[in-house]
Scaffold this motif. Structure first.
Motif, PDB file in Angstrom:
ATOM      1  N   ILE A 110       0.826  -1.211   0.000  1.00  0.00           N
ATOM      2  CA  ILE A 110       0.000   0.000   0.000  1.00  0.00           C
ATOM      3  C   ILE A 110       0.861   1.262   0.000  1.00  0.00           C
ATOM      4  N   PRO A 111       0.906   1.966  -1.152  1.00  0.00           N
ATOM      5  CA  PRO A 111       1.613   3.250  -1.159  1.00  0.00           C
ATOM      6  C   PRO A 111       0.762   4.292  -0.443  1.00  0.00           C
ATOM      7  N   CYS A 112       1.375   5.086   0.417  1.00  0.00           N
ATOM      8  CA  CYS A 112       0.601   6.054   1.211  1.00  0.00           C
ATOM      9  C   CYS A 112       1.214   7.434   1.158  1.00  0.00           C
ATOM     10  N   ARG A 113       0.401   8.399   0.844  1.00  0.00           N
ATOM     11  CA  ARG A 113       0.828   9.787   0.981  1.00  0.00           C
ATOM     12  C   ARG A 113      -0.294  10.539   1.680  1.00  0.00           C
ATOM     13  N   ASN A 114      -0.011  11.019   2.851  1.00  0.00           N
ATOM     14  CA  ASN A 114      -0.990  11.773   3.644  1.00  0.00           C
ATOM     15  C   ASN A 114      -2.333  11.053   3.767  1.00  0.00           C
ATOM     16  N   GLU A 115      -2.298   9.903   4.359  1.00  0.00           N
ATOM     17  CA  GLU A 115      -3.514   9.095   4.495  1.00  0.00           C
ATOM     18  C   GLU A 115      -3.909   8.891   5.954  1.00  0.00           C
ATOM     19  N   GLU A 116      -3.553   9.827   6.855  1.00  0.00           N
ATOM     20  CA  GLU A 116      -3.843   9.630   8.281  1.00  0.00           C
ATOM     21  C   GLU A 116      -5.330   9.401   8.550  1.00  0.00           C
ATOM     22  N   ASN A 145       5.604   4.641   2.780  1.00  0.00           N
ATOM     23  CA  ASN A 145       5.279   6.029   3.082  1.00  0.00           C
ATOM     24  C   ASN A 145       5.980   6.929   2.075  1.00  0.00           C
ATOM     25  N   ASP A 146       5.174   7.559   1.228  1.00  0.00           N
ATOM     26  CA  ASP A 146       5.713   8.338   0.119  1.00  0.00           C
ATOM     27  C   ASP A 146       5.755   9.824   0.493  1.00  0.00           C
ATOM     28  N   GLY A 147       6.649  10.143   1.409  1.00  0.00           N
ATOM     29  CA  GLY A 147       6.844  11.537   1.798  1.00  0.00           C
ATOM     30  C   GLY A 147       5.611  12.223   2.355  1.00  0.00           C
ATOM     31  N   ARG A 173      11.505  11.222   0.471  1.00  0.00           N
ATOM     32  CA  ARG A 173      10.628  12.346   0.111  1.00  0.00           C
ATOM     33  C   ARG A 173       9.479  11.789  -0.723  1.00  0.00           C
ATOM     34  N   ASN A 174       8.658  12.666  -1.243  1.00  0.00           N
ATOM     35  CA  ASN A 174       7.576  12.223  -2.114  1.00  0.00           C
ATOM     36  C   ASN A 174       8.113  11.929  -3.516  1.00  0.00           C
ATOM     37  N   PHE A 175       7.999  10.673  -3.928  1.00  0.00           N
ATOM     38  CA  PHE A 175       8.481  10.282  -5.255  1.00  0.00           C
ATOM     39  C   PHE A 175       7.329  10.018  -6.218  1.00  0.00           C
ATOM     40  N   MET A 204      -2.689  -2.250  -3.502  1.00  0.00           N
ATOM     41  CA  MET A 204      -3.949  -1.505  -3.368  1.00  0.00           C
ATOM     42  C   MET A 204      -3.725  -0.092  -2.834  1.00  0.00           C
ATOM     43  N   ASP A 205      -4.717   0.795  -3.083  1.00  0.00           N
ATOM     44  CA  ASP A 205      -4.672   2.160  -2.564  1.00  0.00           C
ATOM     45  C   ASP A 205      -5.074   2.160  -1.104  1.00  0.00           C
ATOM     46  N   ALA A 206      -4.657   3.190  -0.396  1.00  0.00           N
ATOM     47  CA  ALA A 206      -4.966   3.289   1.030  1.00  0.00           C
ATOM     48  C   ALA A 206      -6.396   3.748   1.266  1.00  0.00           C
ATOM     49  N   ASP A 207      -7.000   4.406   0.281  1.00  0.00           N
ATOM     50  CA  ASP A 207      -8.257   5.118   0.548  1.00  0.00           C
ATOM     51  C   ASP A 207      -9.519   4.256   0.545  1.00  0.00           C
ATOM     52  N   LEU A 208      -9.347   2.936   0.543  1.00  0.00           N
ATOM     53  CA  LEU A 208     -10.465   1.987   0.574  1.00  0.00           C
ATOM     54  C   LEU A 208     -11.333   2.029  -0.675  1.00  0.00           C
ATOM     55  N   GLN A 209     -10.818   2.672  -1.719  1.00  0.00           N
ATOM     56  CA  GLN A 209     -11.525   2.584  -2.994  1.00  0.00           C
ATOM     57  C   GLN A 209     -11.264   1.216  -3.610  1.00  0.00           C
ATOM     58  N   HIS A 210     -10.257   0.560  -3.075  1.00  0.00           N
ATOM     59  CA  HIS A 210      -9.976  -0.817  -3.454  1.00  0.00           C
ATOM     60  C   HIS A 210     -10.391  -1.687  -2.279  1.00  0.00           C
ATOM     61  N   LEU A 214     -16.848   5.189  -2.869  1.00  0.00           N
ATOM     62  CA  LEU A 214     -16.263   6.527  -2.787  1.00  0.00           C
ATOM     63  C   LEU A 214     -15.029   6.480  -1.913  1.00  0.00           C
ATOM     64  N   ARG A 215     -14.115   7.436  -2.134  1.00  0.00           N
ATOM     65  CA  ARG A 215     -12.947   7.567  -1.281  1.00  0.00           C
ATOM     66  C   ARG A 215     -13.463   7.804   0.128  1.00  0.00           C
ATOM     67  N   SER A 216     -12.968   7.036   1.115  1.00  0.00           N
ATOM     68  CA  SER A 216     -13.614   7.110   2.426  1.00  0.00           C
ATOM     69  C   SER A 216     -13.305   8.410   3.170  1.00  0.00           C
ATOM     70  N   GLY A 261      -8.665  12.954  -3.258  1.00  0.00           N
ATOM     71  CA  GLY A 261      -7.809  12.261  -4.208  1.00  0.00           C
ATOM     72  C   GLY A 261      -6.641  13.169  -4.554  1.00  0.00           C
ATOM     73  N   LYS A 262      -5.464  12.558  -4.738  1.00  0.00           N
ATOM     74  CA  LYS A 262      -4.296  13.384  -4.976  1.00  0.00           C
ATOM     75  C   LYS A 262      -3.978  13.557  -6.449  1.00  0.00           C
ATOM     76  N   PHE A 263      -4.777  12.954  -7.291  1.00  0.00           N
ATOM     77  CA  PHE A 263      -4.483  13.073  -8.708  1.00  0.00           C
ATOM     78  C   PHE A 263      -5.363  14.134  -9.348  1.00  0.00           C
ATOM     79  N   GLY A 264      -4.837  15.341  -9.388  1.00  0.00           N
ATOM     80  CA  GLY A 264      -5.543  16.430 -10.030  1.00  0.00           C
ATOM     81  C   GLY A 264      -5.262  16.413 -11.520  1.00  0.00           C
TER      82      GLY A 264
HETATM   83  N1  UDP Z   1      -0.102   8.112  -3.390  1.00  0.00           N
HETATM   84  C1  UDP Z   1       1.280   8.003  -3.182  1.00  0.00           C
HETATM   85  N2  UDP Z   1       2.077   9.053  -3.596  1.00  0.00           N
HETATM   86  C2  UDP Z   1       1.590  10.169  -4.199  1.00  0.00           C
HETATM   87  C3  UDP Z   1       0.179  10.239  -4.429  1.00  0.00           C
HETATM   88  C4  UDP Z   1      -0.622   9.192  -4.010  1.00  0.00           C
HETATM   89  O1  UDP Z   1       1.769   7.016  -2.642  1.00  0.00           O
HETATM   90  O2  UDP Z   1       2.358  11.049  -4.526  1.00  0.00           O
HETATM   91  C5  UDP Z   1      -0.973   7.003  -2.943  1.00  0.00           C
HETATM   92  C6  UDP Z   1      -2.156   7.420  -2.092  1.00  0.00           C
HETATM   93  O3  UDP Z   1      -1.801   7.501  -0.731  1.00  0.00           O
HETATM   94  C7  UDP Z   1      -3.148   6.297  -2.348  1.00  0.00           C
HETATM   95  C8  UDP Z   1      -2.859   5.917  -3.799  1.00  0.00           C
HETATM   96  O4  UDP Z   1      -1.556   6.408  -4.084  1.00  0.00           O
HETATM   97  O5  UDP Z   1      -2.931   5.180  -1.528  1.00  0.00           O
HETATM   98  C9  UDP Z   1      -3.880   6.501  -4.761  1.00  0.00           C
HETATM   99  O6  UDP Z   1      -4.000   7.909  -4.544  1.00  0.00           O
HETATM  100  P1  UDP Z   1      -5.383   8.672  -4.679  1.00  0.00           P
HETATM  101  O7  UDP Z   1      -6.468   7.930  -3.987  1.00  0.00           O
HETATM  102  O8  UDP Z   1      -5.131  10.067  -4.251  1.00  0.00           O
HETATM  103  O9  UDP Z   1      -5.584   8.608  -6.254  1.00  0.00           O
HETATM  104  P2  UDP Z   1      -6.944   8.493  -7.095  1.00  0.00           P
HETATM  105  O10 UDP Z   1      -7.776   7.414  -6.460  1.00  0.00           O
HETATM  106  O11 UDP Z   1      -7.556   9.834  -7.030  1.00  0.00           O
HETATM  107  O12 UDP Z   1      -6.456   8.114  -8.461  1.00  0.00           O
END
Ligand code: UDP
Ligand code: MG
Length: 305
Positions: free
Chosen positions: A8-14, A42-44, A70-72, A93-99, A199-201, A205-208
């Motif tokens: 699980i990659p995580c960025r600011n998912e507290e 933990n991705d920064g 740092r954030n990669f 899987m993503d951290a946000d429980l969308q998976h 929905l993201r719980s 979402g970090k993908f603008g």
């Molecule tokens: N994430 C990450 N690094 C980043 C951006 C996102 O590790 O620079 C992780 C985030 O914590 C999440 C997953 O990638 O677990 C998907 O991110 P997000 O839900 O924001 O993306 P979306 O669902 O909007 O595509």
């Protein structure tokens, strides 16, 4: 007992982590025929994500983590995770429980049947805007047309990879990655499982738009040189056209052709545009080679537990 790792990659998912760990615990308790491990990358994060992960680790020894310096970005975070997975299979899987973790047993079932890459495909984009939906459709239409490697629509990173696929992914050291395309590129026995995306719980979402554009350009330029050919064809076309004007322009006796001024203007502006376009595309590829040519590690690790 087979070992399965959940990456699980995580960025600011507290905000979502407590719920995620709770849901994963339920899964782990109910499927005792596997040896589980949860691997957080933990991705920064700039919030308390890392502290939360550390506190979970103290209580639960099946939790491991990598803390990047740092954030990669998610693509690289996944790469770092895959490098350290020792299990027989990994579920990304993503951290946000969308998976939803509840799908994982189904993925495992197909893995047991002999599939190497079991992807979970979402039926609908629950919280995506109309714009995101349309642009995703357009992008896939373009990519599938220009790329020789077929890339499935609506299939993301939520998937189970067998050891053979993990090893294959680890051999790909591209720092510029479009992981979704790489899954197709490596091949192996693939299976798709459908699920409804909730929905993201919590959180946003970090993908603008910018990140998605980056990913789209990455997806096209790292998988095909078709845009280079396009500029070549355009160049040839306009060269032929310009010679046409030069040699036959006067013989047609067309009024607007006789008045050379607008034509000259048109030609200059248009050729300038084409040249810029071509240079832009060339730059895109050159930039890529520049990045890949430098022996720089794709990521750096602060701590590994
Ligand atoms: N994430 C990450 N690094 C980043 C951006 C996102 O590790 O620079 C992780 C985030 O914590 C999440 C997953 O990638 O677990 C998907 O991110 P997000 O839900 O924001 O993306 P979306 O669902 O909007 O595509
Ligand atoms: Mg999400």
């Amino acid at each position: 007992m087979k070992k399965v790792s959940i990456l699980i990659p995580c960025r600011n998912e507290e905000q979502v982590l407590p719920l995620l760990v709770e849901r994963l615990d339920l899964l782990i308790e109910s499927s005792t025929n596997y040896q589980w491990e949860i691997l957080f990358v933990n991705d920064g994060s700039t919030d308390s994500t890392l502290n939360l992960i550390k506190s979970y680790r103290e209580k639960k020894n099946y939790i491991r983590y990598i803390d990047l310096s740092r954030n990669f970005g998610k693509e690289i975070a996944m790469m770092a995770g895959l490098d350290f997975v020792e299990a027989d299979a990994v579920v990304i899987m993503d951290a946000d429980l969308q998976h939803p973790p509840e799908i994982i047993p189904e993925l495992l079932q197909f893995w047991e049947e002999g599939y190497d890459d079991v992807a979970a495909q979402r039926k609908s984009l629950a919280d995506a805007t109309l714009f995101k939906n349309i642009s995703s459709k357009v992008f896939h239409a373009i990519l599938s047309r220009v790329s020789k490697t077929p890339i499935q629509e609506h299939v993301g990173d939520f998937r189970l990879l067998d050891r053979v696929c993990i090893d294959a992914m680890c051999q790909i050291r591209d720092a510029q990655r479009y992981t979704k395309g790489l899954y197709s590129w490596i091949g192996f026995k693939k299976k798709i499982v459908m699920y409804d995306e909730p929905l993201r719980s919590h959180g946003k979402g970090k993908f603008g738009f910018n990140q998605l554009m980056d990913l789209a350009i990455e997806g096209i330029t790292s998988f095909t040189i078709a845009p280079l050919r396009l500029s070549l064809f355009l160049g040839v076309f306009f060269l032929v056209l310009s010679f046409g004007f030069l040699f036959f322009g006067n013989s047609f006796n067309i009024e607007w052709l006789a008045q050379t001024q607008p034509i000259v203007l048109f030609a200059i502006v248009f050729m300038g545009g084409i040249q810029l376009l071509t240079i832009g595309i060339l730059g895109e590829y050159l930039g890529r080679m520049f990045y890949e040519a430098k022996p720089r590690p794709p990521y750096l690790i602060r701590e590994k537990v």
